[in-house]
Design a protein around this motif. Structure first.
Motif, PDB file in Angstrom:
ATOM      1  N   VAL A  65      -1.848   2.665  -4.814  1.00 33.70           N
ATOM      2  CA  VAL A  65      -0.812   3.438  -4.370  1.00 33.70           C
ATOM      3  C   VAL A  65      -2.777   3.950  -4.883  1.00 33.70           C
ATOM      4  CG1 VAL A  65      -0.173   5.660  -5.236  1.00 33.70           C
ATOM      5  CG2 VAL A  65       0.871   3.347  -6.079  1.00 33.70           C
ATOM      6  N   TRP A  66      -3.232   4.633  -2.903  1.00 37.76           N
ATOM      7  CA  TRP A  66      -4.140   5.283  -3.488  1.00 37.76           C
ATOM      8  C   TRP A  66      -4.441   7.421  -3.568  1.00 37.76           C
ATOM      9  CZ3 TRP A  66      -8.316   3.782  -2.076  1.00 37.76           C
ATOM     10  CH2 TRP A  66      -8.584   3.093  -0.645  1.00 37.76           C
ATOM     11  N   ALA A  67      -5.041   7.591  -4.189  1.00 41.29           N
ATOM     12  CA  ALA A  67      -4.994   8.911  -4.939  1.00 41.29           C
ATOM     13  C   ALA A  67      -6.205   9.315  -3.541  1.00 41.29           C
ATOM     14  CB  ALA A  67      -5.673   9.001  -6.275  1.00 41.29           C
ATOM     15  N   HIS A  68      -6.069  10.441  -2.563  1.00 40.53           N
ATOM     16  CA  HIS A  68      -7.483  10.573  -1.905  1.00 40.53           C
ATOM     17  C   HIS A  68      -8.063  11.866  -2.907  1.00 40.53           C
ATOM     18  CE1 HIS A  68      -5.878   8.535   1.176  1.00 40.53           C
ATOM     19  NE2 HIS A  68      -4.336   8.781   0.662  1.00 40.53           N
ATOM     20  N   GLY A  69      -9.190  11.999  -2.844  1.00 41.88           N
ATOM     21  CA  GLY A  69     -10.321  13.359  -3.882  1.00 41.88           C
ATOM     22  C   GLY A  69      -9.774  12.839  -4.693  1.00 41.88           C
ATOM     23  N   ARG A  70      -8.997  11.632  -5.878  1.00 36.33           N
ATOM     24  CA  ARG A  70      -9.164  11.414  -6.955  1.00 36.33           C
ATOM     25  C   ARG A  70      -9.059  13.100  -7.855  1.00 36.33           C
ATOM     26  NH1 ARG A  70     -12.326   7.433 -10.669  1.00 36.33           N
ATOM     27  NH2 ARG A  70     -11.273   6.798 -11.500  1.00 36.33           N
ATOM     28  N   LEU A  71      -8.231  13.203  -7.634  1.00 39.16           N
ATOM     29  CA  LEU A  71      -8.144  14.995  -8.537  1.00 39.16           C
ATOM     30  C   LEU A  71      -7.264  15.061  -9.916  1.00 39.16           C
ATOM     31  CD1 LEU A  71      -6.189  16.513  -4.765  1.00 39.16           C
ATOM     32  CD2 LEU A  71      -8.260  16.372  -5.538  1.00 39.16           C
ATOM     33  N   PRO A  72      -7.620  15.571 -10.103  1.00 39.29           N
ATOM     34  CA  PRO A  72      -7.027  16.245 -11.594  1.00 39.29           C
ATOM     35  C   PRO A  72      -5.871  15.979 -11.712  1.00 39.29           C
ATOM     36  CG  PRO A  72      -8.571  18.158 -10.832  1.00 39.29           C
ATOM     37  CD  PRO A  72      -8.477  17.401  -9.653  1.00 39.29           C
ATOM     38  N   GLY A  73      -5.459  14.574 -12.332  1.00 38.80           N
ATOM     39  CA  GLY A  73      -4.316  14.145 -12.889  1.00 38.80           C
ATOM     40  C   GLY A  73      -3.778  13.398 -12.318  1.00 38.80           C
ATOM     41  N   SER A 128       1.017  -1.229  -0.219  1.00 36.40           N
ATOM     42  CA  SER A 128      -0.118  -0.496   0.007  1.00 36.40           C
ATOM     43  C   SER A 128       1.010   1.205   0.013  1.00 36.40           C
ATOM     44  CB  SER A 128      -1.141  -0.281   1.624  1.00 36.40           C
ATOM     45  OG  SER A 128      -0.539  -0.062   2.824  1.00 36.40           O
ATOM     46  N   ALA A 129       0.421   2.192  -0.904  1.00 34.83           N
ATOM     47  CA  ALA A 129       1.266   3.462  -0.612  1.00 34.83           C
ATOM     48  C   ALA A 129       0.538   4.675  -0.905  1.00 34.83           C
ATOM     49  CB  ALA A 129       2.136   3.498  -1.508  1.00 34.83           C
ATOM     50  N   GLU A 130       1.085   5.947  -1.241  1.00 37.45           N
ATOM     51  CA  GLU A 130       0.378   6.756  -1.243  1.00 37.45           C
ATOM     52  C   GLU A 130       1.540   8.049  -1.003  1.00 37.45           C
ATOM     53  OE1 GLU A 130      -2.817   7.334   2.551  1.00 37.45           O
ATOM     54  OE2 GLU A 130      -0.828   7.741   3.063  1.00 37.45           O
ATOM     55  N   LEU A 131       0.486   9.378  -2.413  1.00 43.77           N
ATOM     56  CA  LEU A 131       2.080  10.055  -3.437  1.00 43.77           C
ATOM     57  C   LEU A 131       1.634  11.402  -2.606  1.00 43.77           C
ATOM     58  CD1 LEU A 131       3.067   9.439  -6.101  1.00 43.77           C
ATOM     59  CD2 LEU A 131       2.376  11.371  -6.092  1.00 43.77           C
TER      60      LEU A 131
END
Length: 297
Positions: free
Chosen positions: A107-115, A75-78
């Protein structure tokens, strides 16, 4: 650009810089880029964790432009500082994560932001999991209806730890993060400034065994009127289907809304947990944001 991989733990000074980077990104984006779990693991002894750092210049001389965390389970975050985005730091950190995590990477993308979708697709990752962030504003609540033989009390640190961890593990046996909590994970939370045993409810059966729980949270670092949080609700498999989960949810909501007077309550729920999502919808929660997890296709 300079990239560096550091084993756990990070030096305290570096951990403070990462925390500030995350705070700056949250202020810019309106969503926290790093989970509580990651922030708690920055400068603690957690074997198997890896910290990936991207500097705009040499380490110690240049600014920290980006950070990624990788756990032993993949599990990862960036996060990339707002002023350094679209300059290749995110791509470089994600490549490092792929090199270190391989096929296990998530990999988590919190809020699924643009990009985020664009970056993931560029390196061959696709969405494998969704986590809904729900919110409910204060409104009247029905009284909880407890199953026969159930009484409610609050958690006692040091006395209930082992029994709670056992129930948590069985209640979340298929949940890759919550179900794997250890005593160290629990202790990390019990030692936080926000921890309040008066908001940690245990439902116990006639034998005194824990049948379920609702742990609530009110952050201490989010201004004067923070939202309350349904931190975690769990029910032992032997008591599932009895209505205990709904009763515990209502008890915690009443505590947050009526006793603590929070303006709203938030929670996270896995996209596959359709029963919980249906319950929260009935109780007036609506979707405020969506987190997604990317993995190699």
């Amino acid at each position: 650009m300079t990239l560096e991989a550091v084993p756990s733990p990070l030096p305290s000074a570096t951990a403070a810089i990462v925390t500030e980077l995350a705070r700056s990104a949250a202020e810019s984006d309106g969503v926290h880029p790093l989970s509580e779990h990651t922030l708690l693991h920055l400068d603690g002894e957690h074997p198997g964790d890896a910290h990936l750092l991207a500097y705009a210049g040499e380490p110690g001389a240049g600014d920290l432009a980006g950070y990624a965390a990788l756990g032993p389970d993949g599990s990862a975050e960036l996060v990339v500082a707002p002023q350094y985005r679209r300059q290749g730091f995110g791509t470089s950190l994600l490549r490092m994560l792929l090199d270190h995590g391989g096929s296990k990477l998530r990999v988590w993308a919190h809020g699924r932001l643009p990009g985020s979708d664009e970056l993931a697709a560029r390196l061959g990752l696709s969405v494998t999991r969704e986590l809904y962030f729900l919110r409910r504003t204060s409104a009247p609540l029905p009284a909880p209806v407890w199953p026969d033989g159930i009484t409610v009390r609050t958690f006692v640190p040091g006395e209930d730890d082992t029994a709670w961890l056992a129930v948590n593990a069985t209640a979340f046996a298929t949940h890759p993060e919550q179900g794997s909590w250890t005593q160290a994970d629990l202790a990390d939370r019990l030692n936080q400034p926000w921890f309040d045993p008066a908001g940690f409810f245990l439902a116990v059966d006639q034998s005194g065994a824990i049948a379920g729980f609702h742990w609530t949270k009110i952050p201490t670092d989010e201004g004067d009127n923070p939202a309350g949080e349904v931190y975690v609700v769990g029910v032992s498999p032997t008591h599932q289907g009895t209505g205990l989960g709904k009763a515990l949810t209502l008890a915690g909501l009443q505590h947050l809304q009526e006793t603590r007077g929070v303006p709203s309550v938030v929670l996270y729920v896995d996209g596959t947990n359709t029963a919980a999502r249906a319950l929260y919808t009935k109780l007036g929660f609506t979707t405020a944001a969506l987190d997604v997890q990317f993995a190699p296709s």
